[in-house]
Design an enzyme around this catalytic site. Structure first.
Site, mmCIF file in Angstrom:
data_model
loop_
_atom_site.group_PDB
_atom_site.id
_atom_site.type_symbol
_atom_site.label_atom_id
_atom_site.label_comp_id
_atom_site.label_asym_id
_atom_site.label_seq_id
_atom_site.Cartn_x
_atom_site.Cartn_y
_atom_site.Cartn_z
ATOM 1 N N ASP A 163 16.747 -9.230 4.776
ATOM 2 C CA ASP A 163 16.595 -8.431 3.552
ATOM 3 C C ASP A 163 17.374 -7.127 3.675
ATOM 4 O O ASP A 163 16.857 -6.044 3.357
ATOM 5 C CB ASP A 163 15.116 -8.163 3.277
ATOM 6 C CG ASP A 163 14.857 -7.795 1.811
ATOM 7 O OD1 ASP A 163 15.746 -8.053 0.964
ATOM 8 O OD2 ASP A 163 13.781 -7.260 1.513
ATOM 9 N N GLY A 186 0.824 -1.197 0.000
ATOM 10 C CA GLY A 186 0.000 0.000 0.000
ATOM 11 C C GLY A 186 0.860 1.250 0.000
ATOM 12 O O GLY A 186 2.083 1.185 -0.118
#
Length: 260
Positions: A149, A32
């Site tokens: 990550d 989003g």
């Protein structure tokens, strides 16, 4: 998925607009848009990820919420101000993940902008960024969390010069019963060989040290503007990284820079 969130009790979260007011859009994430918001009570500012309708929110959001909630405050890890739930009769509602505002953008954006002007990032600045990121990783690792990550896009800057680790959607919590992981996740060019190996061989595992490899690749990214093998398709890169040739390439690059 909405039912899963109801079972977790997230439907009881506070209405966000009672506290936070949207000022402007500042980005778009995986799930989003990201907005700058202002606290109606004290005027302080923050960033909010307004996640797409609850029905499409998956386990990565649950993982990030869980890890951010469990971590104590640290100057090199983005601060977490809470999760809120905005009721919407048409869509079923939206989750708001409110975090510390990092107005300086990502370090990837910084090095990219420098390269547009034919400039390279100064080694002293690279060192400063890596030092801050290492302190953040130390905090995570002390709490038995693997980020999984680490890359330039997940290291943000504040206007005061702060270095913040962000994005814990694929992070993993280690336990006494499970001190290693065997799930292959992350962004291909920054992934450690032992993480990639888990994709092909289920008896392979890894621990927090995989984040250090990823930070090393990030150091190259900051110096060159992109990670090694970025000219390849990500799938091809996954086959190259565990190879002896790739490790030789990195070693020769380091030797060349030392000789200059």
């Amino acid at each position: 998925m909405a039912a899963a969130y109801q079972q977790a009790g997230l439907e009881t979260l506070t209405e966000p607009t009672d506290v936070w007011e949207i000022i402007e859009t500042i980005g778009k994430g995986t799930f989003g848009k990201v907005y700058k918001v202002s606290n109606k009570l004290d005027g302080s500012q923050a960033a909010v990820k307004i996640l797409d309708t609850v029905s499409v929110v998956d386990e990565e959001i649950e993982a990030e919420y869980s890890i951010l909630q469990s971590l104590t405050s640290h100057p090199n890890v983005v601060k977490f101000y809470g999760m809120f739930y905005k009721t919407d009769l048409k869509t079923g509602g939206y989750l708001w993940l409110v975090l510390e505002l990092c107005n300086g953008g990502s370090v990837t954006e910084l090095v990219t902008e420098l390269l547009k002007h034919d400039q390279c990032m100064d080694e002293a600045l690279i060192s400063y960024i890596l030092y801050g990121a290492l302190l953040g990783l130390q905090h995570l690792h002390n709490n038995r969390i693997i980020h999984r990550d680490v890359k330039g896009n997940n290291i943000l800057l504040t206007i005061e010069g702060g270095i913040k680790l962000v994005d814990f959607g694929v992070s993993a919590k280690l336990t006494n019963a499970r001190l290693r992981r065997n799930t292959s996740v992350g962004t291909p060019f920054w992934m450690a060989p032992e993480v990639i190996a888990c994709e092909q061989q289920f008896d392979y595992s890894y621990d927090t040290r995989c984040d250090i490899w990823s930070l090393g690749i990030t150091a190259i990214e900051l110096g060159d503007g992109e990670p090694p093998l970025s000219d390849l398709h990500p799938v091809k890169a996954l086959f190259k990284i565990p190879s002896v040739q790739f490790k030789t390439f990195i070693f020769k690059k380091e030797q060349k820079e030392q000789d200059q």
